[in-house]
Scaffold this active site. Sequence first.
Site, short mmCIF file in Angstrom:
data_model
loop_
_atom_site.label_atom_id
_atom_site.label_comp_id
_atom_site.label_asym_id
_atom_site.label_seq_id
_atom_site.Cartn_x
_atom_site.Cartn_y
_atom_site.Cartn_z
N ASP A 52 1.77 -5.61 -2.92
CA ASP A 52 1.27 -4.57 -4.22
C ASP A 52 2.41 -3.57 -4.69
O ASP A 52 2.39 -3.22 -5.75
CB ASP A 52 0.42 -3.59 -3.54
CG ASP A 52 -1.13 -3.61 -3.55
OD1 ASP A 52 -1.39 -4.38 -4.56
OD2 ASP A 52 -2.07 -3.25 -2.68
N LYS A 78 -9.86 -11.61 -4.85
CA LYS A 78 -8.46 -11.82 -4.49
C LYS A 78 -8.47 -12.84 -3.53
O LYS A 78 -7.63 -13.84 -3.44
CB LYS A 78 -7.88 -10.58 -3.86
CG LYS A 78 -7.46 -9.33 -4.66
CD LYS A 78 -7.04 -8.07 -3.83
CE LYS A 78 -6.91 -6.94 -4.93
NZ LYS A 78 -6.49 -5.50 -4.57
N GLN A 94 -6.46 -2.14 0.37
CA GLN A 94 -7.18 -1.81 -0.63
C GLN A 94 -7.37 -0.39 -0.82
O GLN A 94 -7.89 0.12 0.24
CB GLN A 94 -8.77 -2.70 -0.55
CG GLN A 94 -9.23 -2.69 -2.23
CD GLN A 94 -8.77 -3.19 -3.17
OE1 GLN A 94 -7.84 -4.23 -3.17
NE2 GLN A 94 -8.82 -2.72 -4.32
N1 GUN Z 1 -7.31 -0.21 -5.91
C1 GUN Z 1 -7.23 -0.48 -7.36
N2 GUN Z 1 -6.21 -1.34 -7.59
C2 GUN Z 1 -5.63 -1.38 -6.62
C3 GUN Z 1 -4.49 -2.13 -6.51
O1 GUN Z 1 -3.61 -2.95 -7.38
N3 GUN Z 1 -4.16 -2.56 -5.06
C4 GUN Z 1 -4.81 -1.87 -4.03
N4 GUN Z 1 -4.37 -2.35 -2.73
N5 GUN Z 1 -5.62 -1.33 -4.32
C5 GUN Z 1 -6.37 -1.11 -5.48
#
Ligand code: GUN
Length: 273
Positions: A114, A47, A91
């Site tokens: 998100d 990211k 996350q």
């Molecule tokens: N873990 C797996 N997919 C995601 C996501 O899209 N966002 C976050 N914050 N954690 C994740």
Amino acid sequence: MILDGKQTSAKILDMVKDRVSALDKKPHLVVILVGDNPASKIYVRNKQKAALQVGIQSTIIELPKETTEAELLDKIEELNNNSDVTGMLVQLPLPEHINKNKVVTAISPKKDVDGFNPENVGRLAIGLEPYFYPATPQGIIMLLDEYNIPIKGADAVVIGRSNIVGKPMAQMLLKRNATVTICHSFTQNIEDKIKTADIVISAVGKKIVRCKMVKKNSVIVDVGIFKNENGQLTGDVDFDVVSPSAGFISPVPGGVGPMTIASLMLNASKVYQ
Ligand code: GUN
């Protein structure tokens, strides 16, 4: 035909880069990582790499796995109140002693890149524009649109009902006027559902779409990504068996994964005051 997520995501990242360069207020994404889950570390790094590529400032806050829920909530509150921070995410997964629903509820809906905060989830559900759509389903919709795949009136089967993928995916398909069936671990005769679907989106994390019975010319989107018994990266769909019947199919890797990152960057480029 292959749904090429790598190529499509590159186009989106270029578009996001242009958009960011034209902004007065520069976006700043903060990613919070609690603990040392190795997969999460890789996702977070990817990211940040993408953010750098499109000119979005990005900060990773790494907190030890012993961090208490209260400490994490305090950190989120601090970032909510920091006007230099335009977007944040925590996350997932989190250590077991931290309630993820409390965490996503604490994030300001206007910084919730998100789209997991209940206000954004609720907005999507009742037909109000959310501030952010969850990255993976939004990326999948962009991939379908890139290939001009009709969603309106299509019979869509979503396999998996997570808050991250399955449920928002179903809502977004519904918003685009598909007829949506959600399948999960208690669904009976899942093959019967798959073989009548125009669009199948599988987000389970195990080989589940194996049958040759996908409908002729259907669209198969594979969200799963995990290591098989030989240590190879693979998805939910048995590609070799399914692809001859499918009209479109997304590969793993190179399908949904890169689209998720591009979609998150699109979100991170949105700055609300
Ligand atoms: N873990 C797996 N997919 C995601 C996501 O899209 N966002 C976050 N914050 N954690 C994740």
